[in-house]
Design a protein around this motif. Structure first.
Motif, PDB file in Angstrom:
ATOM      1  N   LEU A   2       0.828  -1.142  -0.064  1.00 27.43           N
ATOM      2  CA  LEU A   2       0.155  -0.058  -0.015  1.00 27.43           C
ATOM      3  C   LEU A   2       0.832   1.172  -0.092  1.00 27.43           C
ATOM      4  O   LEU A   2       0.613   2.238  -0.685  1.00 27.43           O
ATOM      5  N   GLU A  58       1.098   4.301  -3.181  1.00 24.24           N
ATOM      6  CA  GLU A  58       1.300   5.813  -3.022  1.00 24.24           C
ATOM      7  C   GLU A  58       2.385   6.345  -3.504  1.00 24.24           C
ATOM      8  O   GLU A  58       2.280   7.316  -4.311  1.00 24.24           O
ATOM      9  N   CYS A  93       1.868   6.348  -7.373  1.00 27.40           N
ATOM     10  CA  CYS A  93       0.767   7.207  -7.775  1.00 27.40           C
ATOM     11  C   CYS A  93       1.567   8.585  -7.533  1.00 27.40           C
ATOM     12  O   CYS A  93       1.311   9.557  -8.463  1.00 27.40           O
ATOM     13  N   SER A 140      -8.909  -2.342 -11.868  1.00 25.07           N
ATOM     14  CA  SER A 140      -8.889  -0.811 -11.971  1.00 25.07           C
ATOM     15  C   SER A 140      -8.179  -0.482 -10.563  1.00 25.07           C
ATOM     16  O   SER A 140      -7.586  -1.237  -9.782  1.00 25.07           O
ATOM     17  N   LEU A 141      -7.587   0.776 -10.562  1.00 27.10           N
ATOM     18  CA  LEU A 141      -6.586   1.315  -9.365  1.00 27.10           C
ATOM     19  C   LEU A 141      -7.432   0.909  -8.046  1.00 27.10           C
ATOM     20  O   LEU A 141      -6.653   0.618  -7.184  1.00 27.10           O
ATOM     21  N   GLU A 142      -8.746   1.380  -7.868  1.00 23.30           N
ATOM     22  CA  GLU A 142      -9.512   1.149  -6.527  1.00 23.30           C
ATOM     23  C   GLU A 142      -9.372  -0.297  -6.393  1.00 23.30           C
ATOM     24  O   GLU A 142      -9.351  -0.623  -5.051  1.00 23.30           O
ATOM     25  N   LYS A 143      -9.713  -1.046  -7.243  1.00 23.55           N
ATOM     26  CA  LYS A 143      -9.812  -2.452  -6.988  1.00 23.55           C
ATOM     27  C   LYS A 143      -8.376  -3.216  -6.663  1.00 23.55           C
ATOM     28  O   LYS A 143      -8.311  -3.910  -5.772  1.00 23.55           O
ATOM     29  N   ARG A 165      -5.969  -1.323  -5.085  1.00 21.65           N
ATOM     30  CA  ARG A 165      -5.916  -0.827  -3.698  1.00 21.65           C
ATOM     31  C   ARG A 165      -6.660  -1.755  -2.547  1.00 21.65           C
ATOM     32  O   ARG A 165      -5.999  -2.047  -1.744  1.00 21.65           O
ATOM     33  N   ALA A 166      -7.818  -2.166  -2.967  1.00 18.55           N
ATOM     34  CA  ALA A 166      -8.492  -3.116  -2.216  1.00 18.55           C
ATOM     35  C   ALA A 166      -7.873  -4.463  -2.038  1.00 18.55           C
ATOM     36  O   ALA A 166      -7.790  -5.026  -0.757  1.00 18.55           O
TER      37      ALA A 166
END
Length: 265
Positions: free
Chosen positions: A16, A20, A23, A57-60, A62-63
């Motif tokens: 995680l 960051e 990104c 996806s980026l959000e997936k 991250r999860a």
């Protein structure tokens, strides 16, 4: 021309946190993330350890990283036939690799140098790692291969294309002397730790040698145990020669003599 950066010995940096950092790399380049992916072992692969990248996806992503269901991952921006416009990878000691983080963009180093050195400083202030480099490459494929020492890719004429890969703690179970006893090569920007600066170069510590002459580059502190060494492009060949002949570069090799042309009868 393209630009690449790599951080080594990053096994204690969590995915995680690495996300960051990735990104932030894209933000520094002004290029947006268009795709993400993580490594997953295949149940019915061709051989043990066979794996593939699963696009999400980026959000997936991250999860998945937060839940521990994914670790090693990629971030991309890809358009057209170029491999990527920009990419960031976080590798672990699984999936046939070794712990490192790397980033690439298809922007020449002269155009993006300040933004990427700023990102490197911010990364070093955020997480701990002992060694990092910023380099230039002909294309994005070379930039990618060079970070991990794959495919015999070199950036200098006096560089052994297989030496660094054999030094890594992955497939070859290398000694990883670049962590504290040697450097890979000298680059436009290098992140060095205290042990690097103590390396002896003709009876003088490397850190003192760098500061003894402006032609040797500029050394500045990033944090209490890490320094940034910046070298002018025109000085790199000579500096690599000096350090290589002193025996402190993992990948250096003496210039190869040119073979005489055969005379026709």
């Amino acid at each position: 021309m393209c630009t690449g950066a790599a951080f080594y010995h990053t096994g204690h940096i969590g995915p995680l946190e690495a996300l960051e950092i990735g990104c932030a790399f894209f933000e520094s380049t002004g290029i947006r993330i268009t795709s993400a992916g993580y490594y997953e072992y295949l149940e019915n692969g061709d051989h043990e350890g066979d794996h593939d990248i699963m696009e999400v996806s980026l959000e997936k992503l991250r999860a998945l990283l937060a839940s521990g269901k994914a670790t090693a991952f990629w971030l991309h921006n890809q358009q057209g036939t170029v491999p990527w416009n920009a990419a960031f990878e976080y590798q672990t000691d699984g999936f046939g690799s070794f712990p490192h983080m790397a980033a690439y963009c298809n922007i020449g180093i002269d155009r993006i140098y300040g933004r990427l050195t700023g990102w490197m400083r911010q990364t070093a202030e955020r997480v701990r790692f002992p060694y990092g480099i910023l380099y230039t490459a002909e294309n994005m494929t070379d930039a990618f291969y060079y970070a991990a020492g794959y495919n015999f890719t070199t950036m200098f004429a006096t560089e052994n294309g297989s030496a660094f890969n054999r030094e890594t703690p992955g497939l070859y179970n290398g000694q990883a002397r670049y962590v504290d006893k040697m450097l890979r090569m000298a680059y436009p920007c290098n992140l060095l730790n205290m042990e690097h600066l103590k390396i002896e170069l003709g009876g003088i510590a490397l850190g003192d040698w760098i500061q003894s002459d402006p032609k040797h580059g500029i050394l500045s502190r990033v944090r209490e145990d890490l320094w940034m060494w910046e070298v002018e492009a025109g000085q790199l060949e000579e500096i690599n020669r000096i350090l290589g002949e002193a025996g402190i570069l993992v990948a250096w090799r003496p210039p190869q003599p040119k073979k005489p042309r055969r005379k026709l009868p």
